[in-house]
Scaffold this active site. Structure first.
Site, short mmCIF file in Angstrom:
data_model
loop_
_atom_site.label_atom_id
_atom_site.label_comp_id
_atom_site.label_asym_id
_atom_site.label_seq_id
_atom_site.Cartn_x
_atom_site.Cartn_y
_atom_site.Cartn_z
N GLY A 9 0.81 -1.22 0.00
CA GLY A 9 0.00 0.00 0.00
C GLY A 9 0.84 1.26 0.00
N SER A 12 -0.22 5.53 -1.54
CA SER A 12 -0.76 6.76 -0.95
C SER A 12 -0.42 6.82 0.54
CB SER A 12 -2.28 6.84 -1.15
OG SER A 12 -2.95 5.98 -0.26
N GLY A 13 -0.79 7.93 1.16
CA GLY A 13 -0.74 8.08 2.62
C GLY A 13 0.59 7.71 3.26
N TYR A 190 -12.63 -2.90 11.03
CA TYR A 190 -11.29 -2.31 10.87
C TYR A 190 -10.51 -2.39 12.18
CZ TYR A 190 -7.71 1.35 10.61
OH TYR A 190 -6.52 2.04 10.67
P1 NDP Z 1 -4.38 5.17 2.78
O1 NDP Z 1 -5.79 4.80 2.43
O2 NDP Z 1 -3.84 6.46 2.30
O3 NDP Z 1 -3.40 4.02 2.34
C1 NDP Z 1 -3.79 2.67 2.34
C2 NDP Z 1 -3.05 1.96 1.24
O4 NDP Z 1 -3.49 0.59 1.25
C3 NDP Z 1 -3.35 2.51 -0.17
O5 NDP Z 1 -2.12 2.57 -0.86
C4 NDP Z 1 -4.26 1.46 -0.76
O6 NDP Z 1 -4.14 1.32 -2.15
C5 NDP Z 1 -3.72 0.21 -0.08
N1 NDP Z 1 -4.65 -0.92 -0.19
C6 NDP Z 1 -5.94 -0.98 0.17
N2 NDP Z 1 -6.47 -2.17 -0.16
C7 NDP Z 1 -5.47 -2.88 -0.75
C8 NDP Z 1 -5.39 -4.17 -1.32
N3 NDP Z 1 -6.44 -4.98 -1.40
N4 NDP Z 1 -4.20 -4.58 -1.83
C9 NDP Z 1 -3.13 -3.77 -1.80
N5 NDP Z 1 -3.15 -2.53 -1.28
C10 NDP Z 1 -4.31 -2.10 -0.77
O7 NDP Z 1 -4.36 5.10 4.38
P2 NDP Z 1 -3.17 5.34 5.45
O8 NDP Z 1 -1.92 5.75 4.78
O9 NDP Z 1 -3.73 6.20 6.51
O10 NDP Z 1 -3.03 3.88 6.07
C11 NDP Z 1 -1.82 3.17 6.09
C12 NDP Z 1 -1.72 2.38 7.38
O11 NDP Z 1 -1.69 3.26 8.48
C13 NDP Z 1 -2.88 1.43 7.64
O12 NDP Z 1 -2.37 0.21 8.13
C14 NDP Z 1 -3.68 2.12 8.71
O13 NDP Z 1 -4.39 1.21 9.51
C15 NDP Z 1 -2.57 2.78 9.48
N6 NDP Z 1 -2.95 3.88 10.33
C16 NDP Z 1 -3.46 5.05 9.82
C17 NDP Z 1 -3.80 6.09 10.67
C18 NDP Z 1 -4.38 7.36 10.16
O14 NDP Z 1 -4.69 8.20 10.99
N7 NDP Z 1 -4.52 7.56 8.87
C19 NDP Z 1 -3.59 5.96 12.10
C20 NDP Z 1 -3.04 4.71 12.52
C21 NDP Z 1 -2.72 3.74 11.66
P3 NDP Z 1 -4.83 2.33 -3.20
O15 NDP Z 1 -3.91 3.52 -3.29
O16 NDP Z 1 -4.87 1.53 -4.46
O17 NDP Z 1 -6.18 2.68 -2.66
#
Ligand code: NDP
Length: 315
Positions: A9, A12-13, A190
């Site tokens: 993943g 993004s993010g 989640y």
């Molecule tokens: P984003 O939605 O920005 O990133 C999530 C990523 O996961 C994206 O790149 C997405 O791909 C990918 N993804 C989703 N489904 C699949 C799949 N089936 N196969 C492969 N890749 C997949 O969210 P975050 O950056 O916020 O999240 C990243 C991590 O951080 C997660 O584990 C989340 O639980 C954790 N987290 C986030 C917090 C927050 O406040 N945001 C706080 C604490 C933890 P695509 O770009 O194609 O959609």
């Protein structure tokens, strides 16, 4: 040589920000393991990551077949594996009905936990073979899975119960899409998946740390209120959540800062302790955090491990 770091993943993010931070050290080559190849290429380009510092490889965690294919593709590349970062996640807080992975597991736990569970197990052999001095396997956790914190106590709370829904394969054909066997609730699914992530990290540590020397770790990078994770939430929430986190809870971190934190867990020589759940305090220094009772229950971790092995076809 540069260390090779697989990040799921990374399109993004947090994943993308971490890839960028690691690239900037000049010491890492990042494998961006992503479900959308073009989006990942564009994201790397826009973030300014030099071509020689990354490779995009296709991985859809919502399909166990795709997980196996990714492992094959990676092995055929001939690159060693020094660090695996299980970062990808889906969050479906407003879903009224469950959706499912290719194998028919509820999508959030199926992607965030089961997809990563199989990936980590398969790539463990590759990590073992690496000659890199500090090999690591990192699973991104979350405060939302910690019922010992304020944020972890916002309902619906994580609770795996006796795992009867997981035993039934996480769908309403056999039992329930929820791990505890209850009614579908996207936000809870989640949070449950994040508890699974933290339990898995600890079980990996207990089973393999001594024998392999691999560092197993999890972390809560802070609340990154602007990532795509909240893309499925209602518009009002998406508008109010970032300022709420910035000014009220003060748990807010930028994507860039969160990426630097995860990059520290990947490559900082002082963060090599295994079995640890890292967090950061207000002045951005890391500390070993405590997990909730459920997220540190060794008996539950073992049970989760054994059921998950069956579901992903390893036992
Ligand atoms: P984003 O939605 O920005 O990133 C999530 C990523 O996961 C994206 O790149 C997405 O791909 C990918 N993804 C989703 N489904 C699949 C799949 N089936 N196969 C492969 N890749 C997949 O969210 P975050 O950056 O916020 O999240 C990243 C991590 O951080 C997660 O584990 C989340 O639980 C954790 N987290 C986030 C917090 C927050 O406040 N945001 C706080 C604490 C933890 P695509 O770009 O194609 O959609």
């Amino acid at each position: 040589r540069k260390s090779v770091v697989v990040i799921t993943g990374a399109s993004s993010g947090l994943g993308l920000a971490t890839a960028k931070a690691l690239s900037e050290t000049g010491q890492c080559h990042v494998i961006m393991a992503c479900r959308n190849f073009l989006k990942a290429e564009r994201a790397a380009k826009t973030a300014g990551i030099p071509k020689e510092n990354y490779t995009v490889m296709h991985l859809d965690l919502a399909s166990l077949e795709s997980v196996r294919q990714f492992v094959d593709t990676f092995r055929r590349s001939g690159m060693p594996l020094d660090v695996l970062v299980c970062n990808a996640a889906v969050y479906l807080p407003t879903a009224k009905e469950p959706t499912y992975t290719a194998e028919g597991f509820e999508l959030s736990v199926g992607t965030n936990h089961l997809g990563h569970f199989l990936l980590a197990q398969l790539l463990l052999d590759d990590l073992k073979k690496s000659d890199y001095p500090t090999k690591r396997l990192i699973i991104v956790g979350s405060i939302t899975g910690n019922t010992n914190t304020l944020a972890g106590n916002v309902p619906p709370k994580a609770n795996l119960g006796d795992l009867r829904g997981l035993v039934g394969g996480l769908n309403d054909l056999n039992s329930s899409p929820m791990i505890d066997g209850g009614e579908f609730d996207g936000a809870k699914a989640y949070k449950d998946s994040k508890v699974c992530n933290m339990l898995t990290m600890q079980e990996l540590h207990r089973r393999y740390h001594e024998e392999t020397g691999i560092t197993f770790a999890s972390l809560y990078p802070g609340c990154i209120a602007e990532t795509g994770l909240f893309r499925n939430h209602i518009p009002l929430f998406r508008t109010l959540f970032p300022p709420f986190q910035k000014y009220i809870t003060k748990g807010y971190v930028s994507e860039e800062e969160a990426g630097k934190r995860l990059a520290q867990v990947v490559s900082d020589p002082s963060l090599t302790k295994s079995g640890v759940y890292w967090s950061w305090n207000k002045n951005s220094s890391s500390f070993e955090n405590q997990l909730s009772k459920e997220a540190s229950n060794a008996e539950k971790a073992l049970k989760l491990w054994e059921i998950s092995e069956k579901l992903v076809g390893l036992a």
